[in-house]
Design a protein around this motif. Structure first.
Motif, PDB file in Angstrom:
ATOM      1  N   LYS A 107       3.599  -7.717   3.986  1.00  0.00           N
ATOM      2  CA  LYS A 107       2.215  -8.141   3.755  1.00  0.00           C
ATOM      3  C   LYS A 107       1.834  -9.359   4.609  1.00  0.00           C
ATOM      4  CE  LYS A 107       2.290  -6.653  -1.108  1.00  0.00           C
ATOM      5  NZ  LYS A 107       2.087  -7.100  -2.515  1.00  0.00           N
ATOM      6  N   TYR A 108       2.820 -10.008   5.253  1.00  0.00           N
ATOM      7  CA  TYR A 108       2.589 -11.259   5.964  1.00  0.00           C
ATOM      8  C   TYR A 108       2.641 -11.048   7.479  1.00  0.00           C
ATOM      9  CZ  TYR A 108       3.383 -13.619   1.491  1.00  0.00           C
ATOM     10  OH  TYR A 108       3.299 -14.043   0.190  1.00  0.00           O
ATOM     11  N   ASP A 109       1.797 -11.792   8.163  1.00  0.00           N
ATOM     12  CA  ASP A 109       1.869 -11.813   9.629  1.00  0.00           C
ATOM     13  C   ASP A 109       1.354 -13.149  10.149  1.00  0.00           C
ATOM     14  OD1 ASP A 109      -0.997 -11.604   9.626  1.00  0.00           O
ATOM     15  OD2 ASP A 109      -0.824  -9.424   9.616  1.00  0.00           O
ATOM     16  N   CYS A 110       1.771 -13.466  11.383  1.00  0.00           N
ATOM     17  CA  CYS A 110       1.343 -14.697  12.053  1.00  0.00           C
ATOM     18  C   CYS A 110       0.325 -14.328  13.120  1.00  0.00           C
ATOM     19  CB  CYS A 110       2.547 -15.391  12.681  1.00  0.00           C
ATOM     20  SG  CYS A 110       2.126 -16.872  13.637  1.00  0.00           S
ATOM     21  N   VAL A 111      -0.768 -15.072  13.181  1.00  0.00           N
ATOM     22  CA  VAL A 111      -1.872 -14.744  14.081  1.00  0.00           C
ATOM     23  C   VAL A 111      -2.116 -15.891  15.055  1.00  0.00           C
ATOM     24  CG1 VAL A 111      -4.304 -14.078  14.246  1.00  0.00           C
ATOM     25  CG2 VAL A 111      -2.941 -13.344  12.279  1.00  0.00           C
ATOM     26  N   PHE A 112      -2.135 -15.561  16.340  1.00  0.00           N
ATOM     27  CA  PHE A 112      -2.522 -16.527  17.372  1.00  0.00           C
ATOM     28  C   PHE A 112      -3.895 -16.136  17.888  1.00  0.00           C
ATOM     29  CE2 PHE A 112      -3.068 -17.780  21.777  1.00  0.00           C
ATOM     30  CZ  PHE A 112      -2.729 -19.125  21.750  1.00  0.00           C
ATOM     31  N   GLN A 113      -4.828 -17.098  17.857  1.00  0.00           N
ATOM     32  CA  GLN A 113      -6.184 -16.876  18.348  1.00  0.00           C
ATOM     33  C   GLN A 113      -6.503 -17.889  19.434  1.00  0.00           C
ATOM     34  OE1 GLN A 113      -8.707 -17.232  14.861  1.00  0.00           O
ATOM     35  NE2 GLN A 113      -8.466 -15.067  14.335  1.00  0.00           N
ATOM     36  N   MET A 114      -7.172 -17.425  20.489  1.00  0.00           N
ATOM     37  CA  MET A 114      -7.599 -18.307  21.560  1.00  0.00           C
ATOM     38  C   MET A 114      -9.086 -18.117  21.806  1.00  0.00           C
ATOM     39  SD  MET A 114      -6.134 -18.711  25.451  1.00  0.00           S
ATOM     40  CE  MET A 114      -4.803 -19.773  24.941  1.00  0.00           C
ATOM     41  N   SER A 115      -9.771 -19.229  22.006  1.00  0.00           N
ATOM     42  CA  SER A 115     -11.198 -19.190  22.272  1.00  0.00           C
ATOM     43  C   SER A 115     -11.495 -18.356  23.506  1.00  0.00           C
ATOM     44  CB  SER A 115     -11.719 -20.623  22.470  1.00  0.00           C
ATOM     45  OG  SER A 115     -13.064 -20.613  22.819  1.00  0.00           O
ATOM     46  N   ASP A 116     -12.520 -17.532  23.398  1.00  0.00           N
ATOM     47  CA  ASP A 116     -12.989 -16.674  24.493  1.00  0.00           C
ATOM     48  C   ASP A 116     -12.035 -15.529  24.812  1.00  0.00           C
ATOM     49  OD1 ASP A 116     -15.247 -18.280  24.769  1.00  0.00           O
ATOM     50  OD2 ASP A 116     -14.287 -19.586  26.234  1.00  0.00           O
ATOM     51  N   VAL A 117     -10.988 -15.333  23.999  1.00  0.00           N
ATOM     52  CA  VAL A 117     -10.103 -14.180  24.161  1.00  0.00           C
ATOM     53  C   VAL A 117     -10.346 -13.243  22.985  1.00  0.00           C
ATOM     54  CG1 VAL A 117      -7.713 -13.385  24.244  1.00  0.00           C
ATOM     55  CG2 VAL A 117      -8.363 -15.489  25.415  1.00  0.00           C
ATOM     56  N   LYS A 118     -10.688 -12.005  23.290  1.00  0.00           N
ATOM     57  CA  LYS A 118     -11.115 -11.067  22.262  1.00  0.00           C
ATOM     58  C   LYS A 118     -10.011 -10.691  21.297  1.00  0.00           C
ATOM     59  CE  LYS A 118     -13.255  -6.494  21.683  1.00  0.00           C
ATOM     60  NZ  LYS A 118     -13.788  -5.294  22.379  1.00  0.00           N
ATOM     61  N   ASP A 119      -8.836 -10.329  21.822  1.00  0.00           N
ATOM     62  CA  ASP A 119      -7.766  -9.796  20.980  1.00  0.00           C
ATOM     63  C   ASP A 119      -6.807 -10.889  20.527  1.00  0.00           C
ATOM     64  OD1 ASP A 119      -8.743  -7.196  21.307  1.00  0.00           O
ATOM     65  OD2 ASP A 119      -7.638  -6.948  23.189  1.00  0.00           O
ATOM     66  N   ASP A 120      -6.493 -10.886  19.232  1.00  0.00           N
ATOM     67  CA  ASP A 120      -5.504 -11.808  18.687  1.00  0.00           C
ATOM     68  C   ASP A 120      -4.095 -11.292  18.976  1.00  0.00           C
ATOM     69  OD1 ASP A 120      -7.674 -13.147  17.668  1.00  0.00           O
ATOM     70  OD2 ASP A 120      -7.473 -12.293  15.647  1.00  0.00           O
ATOM     71  N   ILE A 121      -3.118 -12.203  18.956  1.00  0.00           N
ATOM     72  CA  ILE A 121      -1.710 -11.830  19.044  1.00  0.00           C
ATOM     73  C   ILE A 121      -1.147 -11.896  17.628  1.00  0.00           C
ATOM     74  CG2 ILE A 121       0.549 -12.409  19.985  1.00  0.00           C
ATOM     75  CD1 ILE A 121      -0.827 -13.628  22.376  1.00  0.00           C
ATOM     76  N   PHE A 154      -1.919 -19.322  12.691  1.00  0.00           N
ATOM     77  CA  PHE A 154      -1.885 -19.389  11.229  1.00  0.00           C
ATOM     78  C   PHE A 154      -1.195 -18.144  10.662  1.00  0.00           C
ATOM     79  CE2 PHE A 154      -5.920 -17.617  12.645  1.00  0.00           C
ATOM     80  CZ  PHE A 154      -6.033 -16.432  11.919  1.00  0.00           C
ATOM     81  N   TRP A 155      -0.758 -18.273   9.399  1.00  0.00           N
ATOM     82  CA  TRP A 155      -0.149 -17.171   8.661  1.00  0.00           C
ATOM     83  C   TRP A 155      -1.202 -16.479   7.812  1.00  0.00           C
ATOM     84  CZ3 TRP A 155       4.511 -15.054   9.302  1.00  0.00           C
ATOM     85  CH2 TRP A 155       5.518 -15.812   9.922  1.00  0.00           C
ATOM     86  N   ARG A 156      -1.040 -15.166   7.664  1.00  0.00           N
ATOM     87  CA  ARG A 156      -1.922 -14.382   6.802  1.00  0.00           C
ATOM     88  C   ARG A 156      -1.094 -13.579   5.786  1.00  0.00           C
ATOM     89  NH1 ARG A 156      -5.755 -10.823  10.686  1.00  0.00           N
ATOM     90  NH2 ARG A 156      -3.739  -9.736  10.820  1.00  0.00           N
ATOM     91  N   LYS A 157      -1.740 -13.274   4.668  1.00  0.00           N
ATOM     92  CA  LYS A 157      -1.192 -12.331   3.698  1.00  0.00           C
ATOM     93  C   LYS A 157      -2.274 -11.318   3.384  1.00  0.00           C
ATOM     94  CE  LYS A 157       0.665 -11.769  -0.958  1.00  0.00           C
ATOM     95  NZ  LYS A 157       0.968 -12.420  -2.266  1.00  0.00           N
ATOM     96  N   ASP A 158      -1.975 -10.063   3.590  1.00  0.00           N
ATOM     97  CA  ASP A 158      -2.957  -8.987   3.380  1.00  0.00           C
ATOM     98  C   ASP A 158      -4.247  -9.262   4.145  1.00  0.00           C
ATOM     99  OD1 ASP A 158      -1.259  -7.532   1.687  1.00  0.00           O
ATOM    100  OD2 ASP A 158      -1.896  -8.692  -0.069  1.00  0.00           O
TER     101      ASP A 158
END
Length: 337
Positions: free
Chosen positions: A280-294, A237-241
């Motif tokens: 202000k914008y970034d893209c975030v990759f999250q995976m279940s059971d993985v602590k750190d996001d990309i 997903f994309w984030r702003k601030d």
């Protein structure tokens, strides 16, 4: 490969497959049956078994046998010959049963000519922490949901008016519906556990993706693309601030890669974003059971685009002139001799 791609595409488009998405502690086993007419280059019926959304085995109406599609499935076949025999027979029987359903349905709907496709997804999920499970069985016809099996009432839900007649007929098949309950709540779960036993190393691994920012033109949307991750319990997903965006974004589905990993993408409309606000914008990759996001910052310097930078033509032009002079000089020299 064309057949498998065909099945995979229709698996996503003909039937709502939300039941197949695993949570942090769930595993799934499912069979996808696809019957078609008017497609001469394909078998009339194709069946694919998926474990945790990974293709495990394949059979169709032409080869009439089950084929393991993973190394660990070959180990299962060799290590459990009696089970594999039952497994192959089940594929054959269900294929014939599904084929007969398809022909009956076409006649009932007066759709015996041109191209038609019937698809069934049947399977179960099992939570290895709570030991709970649930089963599902859905039908799709010509690209739309058609019938859904209600495991609590052992009746069928018609999602289209054309399915009502079939629903009433299937509701009266009490013995058959009881067998479906037994399969979905017991047999399917046992098969899933057996597959996990042989495929645990592969199925329980974690692969992180490569994440890229893509753009066709400087004014078009920016696509955040993640590929090569496993399992498919992930989000992008994309984030702003630091806050997730829900507007001006378009999130795609998680899709399989040919190597057993997955990919997904999410688009960001940048038409109203001022240049000074990009940071202000970034893209975030999250995976279940993985602590750190990309996290990938929205930065023009890292965006991959189809546009090519103008080439410096000075050197090619000079080179061309030099070569022409040399050739011309050689020609004059030859003529003089």
């Amino acid at each position: 490969m064309e057949v498998l791609c065909f099945v995979a595409c229709f698996s996503l488009s003909l039937i709502n497959l939300k039941n197949l998405v695993c949570s942090t502690v769930k595993h799934s086993f499912s069979g996808i049956f696809t019957a078609s007419t008017g497609t001469s280059n394909l078998p009339e019926v194709v069946a694919v078994a998926l474990v945790n959304n990974i293709e495990a085995s394949y059979c169709d109406s032409k080869i009439e046998k089950a084929i393991p599609k993973q190394d660990w499935m070959e180990n299962l076949r060799d290590g459990e010959p009696e089970y594999w025999k039952e497994y192959a027979q089940d594929c054959a029987v269900n294929r014939l049963f599904f084929e007969e359903q398809f022909h009956i349905l076409k006649r009932r709907l007066n759709q015996t000519t041109s191209v038609h496709i019937l698809q069934k997804v049947i399977g179960c999920e099992w939570d290895d922490k709570t030991e709970t499970s649930h089963g599902y069985q859905n039908y799709g016809f010509d690209g739309e949901d058609f019938l859904v099996f209600d495991l609590k009432t052992l009746t069928w839900i018609a999602t289209k008016p054309q399915a009502v007649i079939t629903k009433h007929y299937w509701d009266r098949q009490k013995t058959t519906n009881d067998l479906w309950k037994y399969y979905l709540t017991q047999v399917c779960v046992d098969w899933l556990k057996k597959h996990l036993k042989y495929g645990r190393i592969s199925l329980m691994r974690t692969d992180l993706p490569s994440v890229s920012l893509l753009q066709k033109t400087p004014s078009s949307q920016v696509t955040c693309h993640a590929t090569g991750f496993y399992p498919d319990r992930a989000d992008l997903f994309w984030r702003k601030d630091g806050e997730e965006l829900h507007e001006d974004v378009d999130k795609g589905e998680i899709l399989p890669n040919h190597d057993g990993t997955f990919q997904m993408s999410v688009d960001l409309n940048i038409s109203s974003i001022a240049a000074e606000d990009w940071k202000k914008y970034d893209c975030v990759f999250q995976m279940s059971d993985v602590k750190d996001d990309i996290i990938t910052k929205l930065d023009k310097s890292v965006i991959r685009t189809n546009q090519k930078k103008p080439l410096d033509m000075t050197i090619p032009i000079i080179s061309t002139i030099v070569i022409s002079v040399i050739l011309l000089g050689g020609y004059i020299f030859t003529k003089k001799r």
